[in-house]
Design a protein around this motif. Structure first.
Motif, PDB file in Angstrom:
ATOM      1  N   THR A 160       8.590  -0.294 -10.737  1.00  0.00           N
ATOM      2  CA  THR A 160       7.899  -0.307  -9.454  1.00  0.00           C
ATOM      3  C   THR A 160       8.166   1.003  -8.725  1.00  0.00           C
ATOM      4  O   THR A 160       9.318   1.413  -8.582  1.00  0.00           O
ATOM      5  CB  THR A 160       8.400  -1.486  -8.586  1.00  0.00           C
ATOM      6  OG1 THR A 160       8.253  -2.699  -9.324  1.00  0.00           O
ATOM      7  CG2 THR A 160       7.630  -1.573  -7.287  1.00  0.00           C
ATOM      8  N   ILE A 161       7.106   1.639  -8.252  1.00  0.00           N
ATOM      9  CA  ILE A 161       7.256   2.866  -7.477  1.00  0.00           C
ATOM     10  C   ILE A 161       7.519   2.479  -6.026  1.00  0.00           C
ATOM     11  O   ILE A 161       6.789   1.671  -5.439  1.00  0.00           O
ATOM     12  CB  ILE A 161       5.998   3.743  -7.571  1.00  0.00           C
ATOM     13  CG1 ILE A 161       5.813   4.197  -9.018  1.00  0.00           C
ATOM     14  CG2 ILE A 161       6.095   4.938  -6.627  1.00  0.00           C
ATOM     15  CD1 ILE A 161       4.533   4.935  -9.270  1.00  0.00           C
ATOM     16  N   VAL A 162       8.589   3.039  -5.472  1.00  0.00           N
ATOM     17  CA  VAL A 162       8.940   2.786  -4.083  1.00  0.00           C
ATOM     18  C   VAL A 162       9.149   4.127  -3.390  1.00  0.00           C
ATOM     19  O   VAL A 162       9.335   5.152  -4.034  1.00  0.00           O
ATOM     20  CB  VAL A 162      10.219   1.914  -3.955  1.00  0.00           C
ATOM     21  CG1 VAL A 162      10.006   0.543  -4.539  1.00  0.00           C
ATOM     22  CG2 VAL A 162      11.407   2.603  -4.590  1.00  0.00           C
ATOM     23  N   VAL A 163       9.145   4.095  -2.077  1.00  0.00           N
ATOM     24  CA  VAL A 163       9.378   5.293  -1.281  1.00  0.00           C
ATOM     25  C   VAL A 163      10.629   5.055  -0.445  1.00  0.00           C
ATOM     26  O   VAL A 163      10.702   4.073   0.298  1.00  0.00           O
ATOM     27  CB  VAL A 163       8.169   5.596  -0.363  1.00  0.00           C
ATOM     28  CG1 VAL A 163       8.463   6.789   0.527  1.00  0.00           C
ATOM     29  CG2 VAL A 163       6.925   5.824  -1.193  1.00  0.00           C
ATOM     30  N   ILE A 164      11.605   5.940  -0.601  1.00  0.00           N
ATOM     31  CA  ILE A 164      12.821   5.870   0.212  1.00  0.00           C
ATOM     32  C   ILE A 164      12.695   6.898   1.320  1.00  0.00           C
ATOM     33  O   ILE A 164      12.378   8.065   1.060  1.00  0.00           O
ATOM     34  CB  ILE A 164      14.077   6.120  -0.638  1.00  0.00           C
ATOM     35  CG1 ILE A 164      14.214   5.017  -1.683  1.00  0.00           C
ATOM     36  CG2 ILE A 164      15.317   6.197   0.245  1.00  0.00           C
ATOM     37  CD1 ILE A 164      15.374   5.184  -2.629  1.00  0.00           C
ATOM     38  N   GLN A 173       0.817  -1.219   0.000  1.00  0.00           N
ATOM     39  CA  GLN A 173       0.000   0.000   0.000  1.00  0.00           C
ATOM     40  C   GLN A 173       0.851   1.269   0.000  1.00  0.00           C
ATOM     41  O   GLN A 173       0.560   2.215  -0.724  1.00  0.00           O
ATOM     42  CB  GLN A 173      -0.926   0.025   1.235  1.00  0.00           C
ATOM     43  CG  GLN A 173      -1.916  -1.121   1.277  1.00  0.00           C
ATOM     44  CD  GLN A 173      -2.903  -1.069   0.116  1.00  0.00           C
ATOM     45  OE1 GLN A 173      -3.288  -0.008  -0.341  1.00  0.00           O
ATOM     46  NE2 GLN A 173      -3.304  -2.235  -0.370  1.00  0.00           N
ATOM     47  N   THR A 174       1.907   1.283   0.813  1.00  0.00           N
ATOM     48  CA  THR A 174       2.689   2.517   0.980  1.00  0.00           C
ATOM     49  C   THR A 174       3.977   2.537   0.169  1.00  0.00           C
ATOM     50  O   THR A 174       4.560   3.598  -0.035  1.00  0.00           O
ATOM     51  CB  THR A 174       3.062   2.714   2.458  1.00  0.00           C
ATOM     52  OG1 THR A 174       3.949   1.655   2.864  1.00  0.00           O
ATOM     53  CG2 THR A 174       1.821   2.738   3.347  1.00  0.00           C
ATOM     54  N   GLY A 175       4.467   1.364  -0.256  1.00  0.00           N
ATOM     55  CA  GLY A 175       5.748   1.288  -0.961  1.00  0.00           C
ATOM     56  C   GLY A 175       6.945   1.421  -0.043  1.00  0.00           C
ATOM     57  O   GLY A 175       8.081   1.503  -0.493  1.00  0.00           O
TER      58      GLY A 175
END
Length: 131
Positions: free
Chosen positions: A102-106, A59-61
């Motif tokens: 793929t979209i991820v959040v760092i 959901q949030t990455g």
């Protein structure tokens, strides 16, 4: 002392653990040089250690759990004499690997942690005396 190391050093291994808390896979490489400036063009570069991306919340990455990879990397025989010196410099290089799809959040808490040691094996004494 350096001559004895060159003569008696039988094998060496780098061993340890890499923990990846990034949402991308990581390639970790350990390098050694005879000076700090030499780390940009190191004399010794060990095989890379690949670590999967941390476990990601769909959901949030964001990473919700780190992945860990143990390694044991043998040094080649031609690399052993390099370590017969008073001082060496080492560095751990990290390259993050994404697939672009793929979209991820760092976040500020994402990190790679590496712990390890060099293990040396020596043959001490006269081989002829063993027979």
């Amino acid at each position: 002392v350096q001559d004895r190391i060159r003569e008696d050093l039988v094998s060496a291994f780098a061993e340890g653990t890499v923990t990846n808390h990034f949402p991308l896979a990581a390639e970790v490489r350990i390098v050694f040089a005879s000076s700090e400036a030499g780390l940009d063009d190191p004399e010794i570069s060990l095989d890379p250690v690949l670590v999967e991306a941390g476990q990601i919340d769909a959901q949030t990455g964001r990473v919700i759990a780190a992945r860990e990879s143990r390694f044991e990397l043998p040094l080649r025989e031609d690399q052993l004499p390099f370590f017969a010196r008073d001082r060496i410099w080492g560095r751990i290089e990290v390259r993050l690997i994404g697939d672009g799809s793929t979209i991820v959040v760092i976040t500020a808490t994402d990190h790679v942690e590496a712990t390890g040691l060099l293990r040396f094996r020596f043959g001490i004494g006269d081989e002829e005396a063993d027979g």
